[in-house]
Design a protein around this motif. Structure first.
Motif, short mmCIF file in Angstrom:
data_model
loop_
_atom_site.label_atom_id
_atom_site.label_comp_id
_atom_site.label_asym_id
_atom_site.label_seq_id
_atom_site.Cartn_x
_atom_site.Cartn_y
_atom_site.Cartn_z
N ALA A 1 3.55 78.70 60.71
CA ALA A 1 2.19 78.94 61.20
C ALA A 1 1.26 77.91 60.57
O ALA A 1 1.23 77.75 59.35
CB ALA A 1 1.74 80.35 60.86
N VAL A 2 0.47 77.20 61.40
CA VAL A 2 -0.23 76.04 60.89
C VAL A 2 -1.61 75.87 61.52
O VAL A 2 -1.84 76.26 62.67
CB VAL A 2 0.62 74.76 61.14
N ASP A 3 -2.51 75.34 60.74
CA ASP A 3 -3.76 74.75 61.23
C ASP A 3 -4.12 73.66 60.23
O ASP A 3 -3.45 73.48 59.21
CB ASP A 3 -4.86 75.79 61.40
N LEU A 4 -5.18 72.89 60.52
CA LEU A 4 -5.52 71.78 59.64
C LEU A 4 -5.94 72.27 58.26
O LEU A 4 -5.67 71.61 57.25
CB LEU A 4 -6.62 70.93 60.28
N ALA A 5 -6.61 73.41 58.20
CA ALA A 5 -7.02 73.94 56.90
C ALA A 5 -5.82 74.25 56.02
O ALA A 5 -5.83 73.99 54.80
CB ALA A 5 -7.88 75.18 57.10
N SER A 6 -4.75 74.80 56.62
CA SER A 6 -3.54 75.09 55.85
C SER A 6 -2.90 73.80 55.34
O SER A 6 -2.50 73.71 54.18
CB SER A 6 -2.54 75.85 56.72
N LEU A 7 -2.81 72.81 56.22
CA LEU A 7 -2.22 71.53 55.81
C LEU A 7 -3.07 70.86 54.73
O LEU A 7 -2.53 70.27 53.79
CB LEU A 7 -2.08 70.60 57.03
N ARG A 8 -4.38 70.97 54.86
CA ARG A 8 -5.26 70.37 53.85
C ARG A 8 -5.06 71.06 52.50
O ARG A 8 -5.05 70.41 51.46
CB ARG A 8 -6.71 70.49 54.31
N ALA B 1 2.75 84.91 53.78
CA ALA B 1 1.60 85.29 54.61
C ALA B 1 1.39 84.22 55.67
O ALA B 1 1.73 83.04 55.48
CB ALA B 1 0.36 85.42 53.75
N ILE B 2 0.82 84.61 56.81
CA ILE B 2 0.46 83.65 57.85
C ILE B 2 -0.78 82.92 57.36
O ILE B 2 -1.91 83.44 57.41
CB ILE B 2 0.20 84.37 59.19
N LEU B 3 -0.60 81.70 56.89
CA LEU B 3 -1.66 81.02 56.17
C LEU B 3 -2.94 80.80 56.99
O LEU B 3 -4.04 80.98 56.46
CB LEU B 3 -1.13 79.69 55.62
N PRO B 4 -2.85 80.43 58.28
CA PRO B 4 -4.09 80.23 59.03
C PRO B 4 -4.93 81.51 59.19
O PRO B 4 -6.11 81.43 59.52
CB PRO B 4 -3.61 79.73 60.40
N LEU C 1 8.78 64.75 72.79
CA LEU C 1 8.53 64.37 71.40
C LEU C 1 9.80 63.80 70.78
O LEU C 1 10.88 64.40 70.87
CB LEU C 1 8.07 65.59 70.60
N ASP C 2 9.68 62.64 70.14
CA ASP C 2 10.82 62.05 69.43
C ASP C 2 10.89 62.71 68.06
O ASP C 2 10.12 62.40 67.15
CB ASP C 2 10.63 60.55 69.29
N THR C 3 11.82 63.64 67.91
CA THR C 3 11.93 64.39 66.65
C THR C 3 12.70 63.63 65.57
O THR C 3 12.83 64.12 64.45
CB THR C 3 12.62 65.75 66.89
N THR C 4 13.20 62.43 65.89
CA THR C 4 13.95 61.66 64.89
C THR C 4 13.01 60.82 64.02
O THR C 4 13.48 60.08 63.16
CB THR C 4 14.98 60.73 65.55
N ARG C 5 11.68 60.94 64.24
CA ARG C 5 10.70 60.21 63.45
C ARG C 5 9.84 61.19 62.66
O ARG C 5 9.53 62.27 63.16
CB ARG C 5 9.74 59.41 64.35
N PRO C 6 9.40 60.81 61.47
CA PRO C 6 8.36 61.58 60.79
C PRO C 6 6.99 61.10 61.26
O PRO C 6 6.84 59.97 61.74
CB PRO C 6 8.58 61.25 59.32
N TYR C 7 5.99 61.96 61.11
CA TYR C 7 4.65 61.62 61.59
C TYR C 7 3.62 61.92 60.50
O TYR C 7 3.74 62.92 59.77
CB TYR C 7 4.30 62.44 62.83
N LEU C 8 2.58 61.08 60.44
CA LEU C 8 1.45 61.32 59.58
C LEU C 8 0.39 62.10 60.34
O LEU C 8 0.10 61.80 61.49
CB LEU C 8 0.84 60.00 59.09
N CYS C 9 -0.19 63.08 59.65
CA CYS C 9 -1.25 63.89 60.27
C CYS C 9 -2.47 63.86 59.35
O CYS C 9 -2.37 64.23 58.16
CB CYS C 9 -0.77 65.33 60.47
N ARG C 10 -3.61 63.42 59.87
CA ARG C 10 -4.85 63.47 59.10
C ARG C 10 -5.31 64.93 59.01
O ARG C 10 -5.45 65.60 60.02
CB ARG C 10 -5.93 62.62 59.76
N VAL C 11 -5.56 65.38 57.81
CA VAL C 11 -5.93 66.78 57.63
C VAL C 11 -7.36 66.92 57.10
O VAL C 11 -7.78 68.02 56.75
CB VAL C 11 -4.94 67.49 56.68
N GLY C 12 -8.11 65.81 57.05
CA GLY C 12 -9.50 65.86 56.63
C GLY C 12 -9.69 65.42 55.20
O GLY C 12 -8.76 65.41 54.39
#
Length: 802
Positions: free
Chosen positions: A161-168, A123-126, A203-214
């Motif tokens: 498909a993404v939003d902060l609520a899905s990542l949280r 399902a499209i989570l957002p 965007l440098d795709t060779t790096r991982p990134y941290l994302c604050r999700v709340g």
């Protein structure tokens, strides 16, 4: 963890392997899908073209011979849709085993397995509510743990498909990372610096990134290389695997310390969308593995070694397959799959109607399930364990955990119906239902079928929701005139898929009219137990009547049914079914048999209409597979009669045929038709007899010689398949021996002698496994025999890494 400078390039290929659930929701079986021909359905076809080849991908040497067979899954990061894995477990267990073994192998090599989890129903989570998001994620995790025996560190978001609520939601359930498209990154902060806007090219795709999700939580996000992904999925990078490897290495060289070159694409790219893509991938992995500058890894293993120091903010409500946010699954989005001139206005009304229906289902679920379950929503989360292993003990454990008290049989059935209603309600949001160009396609018809099943179950707990659902579907217009609207698709295509218990009993009865059924028989999602039976066969018309107990396995609902069936010969059946009515003594099977024997047939048929009100069932009401089975049975005698007639004609006219062909004179068309039929039949019979040791090869060759002299072209594909299967069976024996080698050589010689194009893939798979498993224990003479056989099978194992 890597803390010093590391000039090696880390490489990760991720495959998103997924098919939507295709089973008829009433039967749990997939209907024949003509667009997948020559296969039964699209799952079968894509397994043959992609999932199976990637489990045994050929790596060729410079001379085009097979140096090794590689399980690609052991060397790439991957996720498989839970419903696809369920199908593979039942229908392609060898592929399923290879996938699980690949995860174990990579875990041993890297410390972390290649597999990551996937949201359960794609399902499209957002676009889902928080409660449904949580269930979809929890079901995906539970399915993963049951299949791979460990907790997942990563999870694939459907369509990314993404939003902060899905990542949280993912973070709250213990998921550490996911993979997104580069266009979904909005701003990045490098090593603690200020946030700066980015686009896919910067965007440098060779790096991982941290994302604050709340709420103090973070997720690691990997953004795949857009140039490589596009070249693999839509370009020509799969034409040459070694060139692909060089391209991937070049994308990482000079990128600083421990760069990760990674790409994500649909797993079906490797073999289904691009023929031989599995081989190109295997060649690329083989080349990368040999290069000392490269570490072939997966995301979890990379995170174990490399610290994440950069941060990212995302574009919310975006996906990798839609340039318009999430409009492809909720509005009149112009994204299409080939019909650029078609409207897609129907997507919005479909979403709206389903969201209305889901709200109604949820209200009924909470209201009624609360009577029997302590926490209905927590119970729904746990229901995945019943879906994974629906046996009695798992069901009892579920009720011990969640039921308020011991439940009666009727109460248990109500609980299971409510949970099945929720199951269908979640699956009706499968993203593929909106992805394609018209609601009459297979995928949208499938989600509509889940909606129909959900409304059917909901009707047992209140008024029917179907009339309002259909009214709401009217506003979504189809591009196909014969349907008019989504409601037209629902009425024309979905209603035909419905298989209530009466129809299943009719299926059982009509098959039983040809051959006495066993006392207990599982038919799709039902267990049918014979209570009484009476029958009369041998005359022009056959009769059977009975009473059965039909148990619907998912819901445990049991009901008694009476049936009577008449078979008038050929494809003509008339079957009546009704709930058992003890007050009607006349419907007892023995009494029905007596009346059938004593009355004129017309009068008996009229009485049937009184005793069994409602429309009778005919052959066309059966599930496709059963309909074909019956037709094969009833037409067998017709085929045999035609065969005997043609055989007699050809035997009587053989000298005339020899004369006409020797003088180069044309055969009568009628004679040529009979000759083609007879020779093809003899050919198939002689080949089958040779393969099972009942005839000599000369007998098949004699038929082929007749066909050559008489100018008849035989269809040899069936014989080629039979020989291929026979060679493969040889290598299923163990241990390897001189007898196995001789039998394989004899079959290969026979195939060549009959002029067959034998597909050796299955034989190669079997031989290679024998080679890997046993070669070190073979004496020298057996090794030489195996080497000769390997050469005939297209291997160059001496120069490979076996």
């Amino acid at each position: 963890m890597v803390t010093t400078r590391d000039s090696r390039v880390f490489v990760c290929v991720h495959g998103h392997f997924y098919q939507p659930p295709r089973e008829n929701p009433w039967l749990g079986a997939i209907e024949r899908q003509p667009s997948a021909a020559p296969y039964h359905d699209w799952n079968e076809r894509i397994t043959a073209e992609c999932y199976q080849p990637n489990a045994r991908a050929r790596v060729l040497n410079r001379e085009g011979r097979i140096a090794q067979l590689r399980n690609n899954y052991a060397w790439i990061s991957f996720n498989f849709g839970p419903t696809l894995l369920q199908w593979l477990q039942r229908k392609a267990p060898d592929v399923y085993s290879a996938i699980r073994e690949a995860d174990r192998e990579s875990q041993a090599r890297l410390g972390h397995g290649n597999a990551i989890a996937q949201v359960y129903g794609h399902a499209i989570l957002p676009l889902a509510g928080a409660r449904d998001q949580r269930t979809q994620v929890r079901w995906g995790i539970a399915d993963f743990e049951a299949r791979f025996g460990r907790k997942p560190r990563g999870m694939w978001l459907p369509e990314t498909a993404v939003d902060l609520a899905s990542l949280r939601c993912l973070a709250e359930e213990g998921i550490r990372f996911t993979v997104l498209a580069p266009a979904q990154a909005a701003r990045v902060s490098l090593a603690g610096g200020p946030f700066q806007p980015v686009h896919p090219q910067s965007l440098d795709t060779t790096r991982p990134y941290l994302c604050r999700v709340g709420e103090g939580r973070e997720m690691v996000l990997f953004f795949y290389d857009p140039e490589l992904a596009s070249g693999i999925a839509f370009g020509d990078l799969l034409r040459d695997g070694r060139a692909l490897a060089a391209r991937m290495l070049a994308r990482g060289l000079g990128k600083g310390d421990h760069p990760l070159v990674h790409v994500a694409a649909d797993g079906e790219t490797y073999g289904h969308h691009h023929r031989f893509g599995d081989m190109a991938l295997a060649a690329a992995l083989d080349e990368l593995e040999r290069d000392a500058r490269v570490v072939v890894t997966n995301y979890a293993a990379y995170l174990e070694q490399v610290p994440v120091v950069d941060r990212v903010e995302i574009h919310e409500r975006t996906a990798w397959s839609c340039a318009h946010g999430l409009a492809r699954w909720s509005a009149d989005c112009p994204c299409h799959t080939g019909h650029s001139n078609w409207q897609h206005q129907w997507r919005g009304p479909l979403r709206s109607a389903f969201e209305w229906l889901k709200d109604e289902l949820d209200r009924r679920f909470e209201r009624y399930a609360s009577r029997w379950l302590r926490d209905p929503w927590l119970a729904r989360d746990g229901y995945v364990n019943v879906l994974l292993q629906p046996d009695g003990e798992v069901r009892e454990d579920f009720l011990r955990r969640h039921a308020r008290r011991a439940l009666s049989a009727r109460e248990r059935a109500s609980v299971w119906k409510l949970l099945e209603m929720q199951h269908a309600g979640l699956l009706m949001f499968t993203s593929c239902g909106w992805f394609f160009d018209d609601p009459s396609g297979l995928e949208t018809t499938q989600v509509l079928s889940y909606a129909a099943r959900a409304t059917e179950l909901a009707a047992e707990f209140g008024t029917s929701l179907e009339p309002e659902l259909v009214a709401r579907l009217e506003s979504g217009k189809s591009n196909v005139a014969e349907f008019g609207s989504i409601a037209g698709v629902y009425r024309r295509l979905v209603h035909a898929r419905r298989f209530p218990a009466e129809r299943v009993v009719a299926h059982y009865a009509m098959l039983g009219a040809l051959e006495p059924p066993p006392k207990i028989q599982e038919t799709y999602t039902y267990r049918i137990t014979a209570v009484e039976r009476a029958f009369d066969t041998g005359a022009t018309t056959s009769f059977a009547a009975g009473r059965v107990l039909a148990r619907h396995l998912p819901t445990e609902e049991e009901r008694d049914y009476d049936y009577v069936v008449l078979h008038f010969g050929g494809h003509e059946f008339r079957c009546a079914v009704s709930l058992a009515r003890p007050e009607f003594v006349r419907t007892k099977p023995a009494e029905l048999l007596a009346r059938y024997r004593s009355q004129p047939l017309g009068q008996f048929l009229r009485e049937m209409e009184v005793w069994f009100p409602g429309a009778p069932f005919h052959l066309g009401d059966l599930f496709d597979a059963a309909r074909r089975e019956i037709l094969n049975r009833v037409t067998h005698e017709i085929r045999e009669r035609i065969a005997r007639l043609y055989e007699r004609v050809i035997d009587e006219q053989r000298r005339l045929i020899e004369f006409l062909t020797s003088e180069d004179l044309p055969l009568l068309p009628e004679l040529r038709l009979a000759l083609s039929f007879v020779l093809q039949r003899r050919w198939d019979e002689r080949v089958a007899q040779f393969l099972c040791g009942e005839a000599e090869l000369d007998e098949a060759l004699a038929v082929a010689d007749d066909a050559r002299r008489w100018g008849i072209e035989l269809d040899k594909e069936g014989a080629a398949r039979a020989v291929a299967e026979a060679v493969a069976v040889v290598f299923s024996a163990s241990p390897f021996s001189t007898a196995i080698a001789e039998r394989a050589h004899a079959l290969l010689d026979a195939g060549a002698g009959m002029g067959l194009l034998v597909d050796l893939h299955a034989a190669q798979d079997g031989f290679y496994q024998l080679w890997l498993r046993e070669q070190h224990a073979w004496p020298e003479d057996l090794k030489q025999q195996a080497a000769r056989l390997a050469e005939r099978l297209g291997f160059a194992l001496a120069s490979g890494n076996a």
